[in-house]
Design an enzyme around this catalytic site. Structure first.
Site, mmCIF file in Angstrom:
data_model
loop_
_atom_site.group_PDB
_atom_site.id
_atom_site.type_symbol
_atom_site.label_atom_id
_atom_site.label_comp_id
_atom_site.label_asym_id
_atom_site.label_seq_id
_atom_site.Cartn_x
_atom_site.Cartn_y
_atom_site.Cartn_z
ATOM 1 C CB SER A 1 40.873 35.914 46.064
ATOM 2 O OG SER A 1 41.043 34.749 45.282
ATOM 3 C CB SER B 1 49.648 47.085 37.243
ATOM 4 O OG SER B 1 49.743 46.410 38.481
ATOM 5 C CE1 TYR C 1 46.245 36.831 46.563
ATOM 6 C CE2 TYR C 1 44.584 35.177 46.067
ATOM 7 C CZ TYR C 1 45.082 36.457 45.925
ATOM 8 O OH TYR C 1 44.401 37.367 45.150
ATOM 9 C CE LYS D 1 43.447 38.716 48.216
ATOM 10 N NZ LYS D 1 43.300 40.191 48.162
ATOM 11 C CB THR E 1 45.931 40.289 36.129
ATOM 12 O OG1 THR E 1 46.108 39.180 37.025
ATOM 13 C CG2 THR E 1 44.508 40.828 36.256
ATOM 14 C CB ILE F 1 41.819 44.386 39.022
ATOM 15 C CG1 ILE F 1 41.719 43.040 38.313
ATOM 16 C CG2 ILE F 1 40.433 44.821 39.507
ATOM 17 C CD1 ILE F 1 41.304 41.895 39.214
#
Length: 320
Positions: free
Chosen positions: A181, A57, A207, A211, A241, A59
């Protein structure tokens, strides 16, 4: 005159990057593709085998589709085998140049990671490109069966374990690529604080720290493993997204018209997978086909001592 045009292009690109919003939104690739006369990212990948985690799904699917179109055999994963096989069938029906197959993995589960590595080694002759794309931003605290916070486990610990497990199966000069990210710019690497607890957990911070860990790991391993392995990280900009809509609904509504398409978000990854940076300094961080600084905010820089501590911490998480 040529030198002057090159300088002007670089100045314009730097101005875009400094603006952040123009750089990270769809304005960035639209302007840069004109500035630098981008060719189509997908070259002939016939005979190449690529593993794309999280390829069912968003990217990841766009990456898989473009590489299949370029002739590659793409093994795309999802946490659901049925979902991965369904997407692979769809890609095969519309892209006769290459081939897609589906596999399952939960990158937060080391048992699942090792099962995928064994499957790929058994079903393919060698791996030319490994793309770490799987992952998600979750609001609530979760931990895997080893007690590792799940955002960190799925974005950093699991992908590191998969890279180590598949290293003997990598072709000479194989590319190992990480989807990071721009959110990592807000955090520094502090191994003592990289894992959040249930008491202090904030999804966006967890997150961003994971990253940041990816980017610093790539800087360290990219230099150490070259030239046998070409390792880079990149970020896709702000992309429209389902994951963004669910995790950051306010941001998605605010930036909606300016968000990149999944194809624009995938472009640099596809370009890297096709060898676009093979002559570049290893271990770099990319956006829109150009290397970028890994630090913009004060006190977010990292040194090799801390990067080595990260590798030691990761090795400890993999120990039985």
């Amino acid at each position: 005159m040529i030198a002057s045009r090159t300088t002007l292009r670089r100045v314009a690109d730097a101005m875009l990057e400094a603006s952040v919003v123009a750089s990270f939104t769809k304005i960035g690739p639209e302007a840069r593709s004109e500035l630098f006369d981008w060719d189509e990212p997908a070259s002939n990948m016939t005979g190449s085998t690529v593993l794309v985690t999280g390829g069912s799904s968003g990217i990841g699917r766009s990456i898989a589709e473009q590489l299949v179109s370029a002739g590659a055999h793409v093994v795309l994963t999802s946490r659901s085998l049925e979902r991965a096989q369904s997407v692979a069938a769809d890609l095969n029906a519309t892209n006769p140049s290459g081939r897609a197959t589906g596999a399952e993995v939960d990158t937060g589960d080391l048992g699942s990671v090792h099962a995928l590595a064994q499957h790929v080694a058994a079903e393919t002759e060698q791996l030319d490109v490994l793309i770490h794309n799987a992952g998600a931003l979750t609001d609530d605290y979760r931990a895997n069966d080893r007690g590792v916070e799940l955002t960190l486990a799925s974005h950093l610990v699991g992908p590191y374990a998969l890279t180590l497990a598949l290293r003997p199966h990598l072709a000479p000069g194989a590319r190992v690529l990480w989807m990071a990210s721009g959110g990592m710019y807000t955090q520094k690497l502090d191994v003592d604080r990289i894992q959040m607890s249930a008491d202090d957990y904030r999804g966006a911070v967890a997150y961003a720290r994971a990253k940041r860990g990816q980017v610093e790991l790539v800087d360290f391993l990219g230099r150490a493993w070259a030239p046998d392995v070409q390792m880079h990280a990149m970020h896709p900009g702000w992309v429209d997204t389902d994951g963004v809509a669910q995790a950051l609904p306010g941001f998605g509504k605010l930036m909606g018209p300016l968000l990149r398409s999944t194809e624009q978000g995938a472009d640099t990854m596809v370009w890297l997978a096709c060898g676009g940076a093979d002559d570049a300094v290893p271990g770099q961080f990319w956006l829109d086909r150009r290397p970028r600084s890994t630090t913009y905010l004060p006190r977010t820089g990292t040194d090799d001592w801390e990067r080595a501590r990260l590798v030691a911490w990761l090795d400890a998480q993999l120990a039985d």
